[in-house]
Enzyme design. Structure first.
Site, short mmCIF file in Angstrom:
data_model
loop_
_atom_site.label_atom_id
_atom_site.label_comp_id
_atom_site.label_asym_id
_atom_site.label_seq_id
_atom_site.Cartn_x
_atom_site.Cartn_y
_atom_site.Cartn_z
N SER A 178 17.54 0.82 4.24
CA SER A 178 18.30 0.67 3.01
C SER A 178 19.14 1.88 2.63
O SER A 178 20.09 1.75 1.87
CB SER A 178 17.35 0.34 1.85
OG SER A 178 16.41 1.38 1.66
N HIS A 206 17.41 -6.19 3.34
CA HIS A 206 18.86 -6.02 3.40
C HIS A 206 19.49 -6.76 4.58
O HIS A 206 20.70 -6.65 4.79
CB HIS A 206 19.21 -4.53 3.46
CG HIS A 206 18.97 -3.82 2.18
ND1 HIS A 206 19.88 -3.79 1.15
CD2 HIS A 206 17.89 -3.12 1.73
CE1 HIS A 206 19.39 -3.10 0.13
NE2 HIS A 206 18.18 -2.68 0.46
N LYS A 237 18.68 -9.76 -3.68
CA LYS A 237 19.85 -9.06 -3.16
C LYS A 237 20.92 -10.09 -2.79
O LYS A 237 21.61 -10.60 -3.66
CB LYS A 237 19.45 -8.16 -2.01
CG LYS A 237 18.55 -7.01 -2.49
CD LYS A 237 18.16 -6.06 -1.40
CE LYS A 237 17.42 -4.85 -1.94
NZ LYS A 237 16.14 -5.16 -2.62
#
Length: 389
Positions: A178, A206, A237
């Site tokens: 990240s 991610h 996200k």
């Protein structure tokens, strides 16, 4: 002076103290901080789904049908049919046998790692794994070992030295790291796990919605379906809502429902959130429009920064670090950029190692090339003023 006061003063004296700004609107490419419009380059809303009309409408319908909260933990009466539907949809999307949702990605790592490891086991973790993995490992009764970041020689060294001393071994890695945006060498990790009879655990926070077919993640990107034991993902996200999940075998799911403390002692996800997440999956399965735009913006922005002479590390994903080094200068740069109309988050120790302070830039599918060009020029202008470049 008590310990908290002392440590707070240390932060302030070292010029590394900061408070979060207040955003008074939705998390878009342009956001409003106390009435001022700024270009937002710090959001995890990769695909813009947090504000998508279809997700908003799905959440409204979920709210009307199920109410605001689930009312209990999942194992009592908080398990609604929409939660079960979400788990099934996630499993199908990830091409795994089963999936189980948690209240956040952080809670997922906390809840899974301690449940699937025990005394007599060994956890081997990449040195740059996310804080939630580190905390999950700390809660486990298993022994711990660290291997150098993405260093497969060092990982094999640990396996050679320690494998025979333990009942079970679990190798844990981020799929996408990240703070640097680089990818784990997942094919080699899986190969080593098979060679030394170890299990694999990938936190793909991610990678979900960003990599692989329709955003199925790092495992799909490397074509490793069925070869990773625990696949962790976030729903806050690229998916744009809230929550986390683990995908794997049906036995894993049933065991965690009975032994994961995060499941047993925390109220189930809001049903309206589950409804919105299902709609996000519908969108991802029907079009790659948002993912393609994200990658186009990412490549364009990275080239701008490189051409201006910035060090952006070895990112392989839209996460784009601009590495400054000095923590105090990094924070000053972030503050100056806010004054100039660009919001970028300063990342300093302990989030990253000392001396590697950076701006962490997050282009999304919502940005225009013009916005990204303005932002890159403002970063260059501010860096010159602070004698950083």
């Amino acid at each position: 002076m008590n310990n908290v006061d002392y440590k707070l003063n240390e932060l302030k004296n070292s010029n590394t103290f900061k408070l979060p700004p207040i955003n008074d609107g939705p998390c878009e490419a342009i956001i409003h901080f106390e009435g001022k419009e700024v270009i937002n380059l710090s959001s995890n809303n990769y695909l813009g789904l947090a504000n998508h009309p279809r997700l908003i409408e799905a959440a409204k319908k979920g709210l009307e049908q199920y109410g605001v909260g689930a009312g209990a933990v999942r194992t009592i009466v908080g398990n609604m049919d929409i939660h079960e539907e979400l788990d099934r949809r996630l499993a199908k999307f990830k091409k795994e046998e089963a999936a189980l949702t948690f209240q956040s990605g952080f809670m997922c790592n906390i809840g899974v790692i301690q449940a699937v490891t025990d005394k007599g086991d060994l956890i081997i973790s990449d040195e740059l794994n996310h804080a939630s993995i580190i905390d999950g490992v700390r809660l486990s009764k298993a022994d711990k070992a660290i291997y150098k970041h993405s260093d497969m020689v060092d990982l094999e060294r640990v396996l050679q030295e320690k494998r025979n001393e333990y009942n079970n071994v679990l190798i844990i890695t981020d799929g996408v790291f990240s703070m640097d945006g680089d990818l784990a060498n997942l094919p080699e990790i899986v190969k080593l796990a098979k060679k030394y009879n170890a299990q694999t655990y990938v936190d793909d926070a991610h990678g979900s919605g960003v990599l692989g077919e329709s955003g199925r993640g790092t495992v799909d990107h490397y074509h490793l379906h069925g070869q990773v034991d625990y696949i962790i993902g976030t729903l806050s996200k690229a998916i744009g809502v809230v929550g986390g999940y683990v995908a794997g075998s049906n036995n894993m799911r049933e065991y965690l429902l009975n032994r994961s403390r995060a499941q047993l002692f925390s109220t189930t996800m809001m049903p309206s959130a589950a409804a919105a997440i299902i709609e996000a999956i519908n969108i991802l399965e029907s079009t790659d429009e948002f993912t393609l735009k994200l990658w186009d913006n990412s490549k364009y922005f990275k080239k701008l920064l490189l051409d201006l002479g910035f060090d952006i590390g070895h990112s392989q994903t839209p996460i784009t670090p601009v590495i400054i080094g000095d923590e105090a200068k990094t924070i000053k740069l972030s503050k100056l950029l806010l004054e100039k109309g660009v919001y970028v988050s300063a990342i300093v120790f302990p989030t990253v190692p000392k001396g590697t302070g950076r701006l962490r830039l997050m282009p999304s599918s919502l940005h225009t090339h013009q916005q990204l060009k303005i932002a890159a020029n403002k970063i260059f202008e501010a860096s010159k003023e602070l004698n950083i470049i």
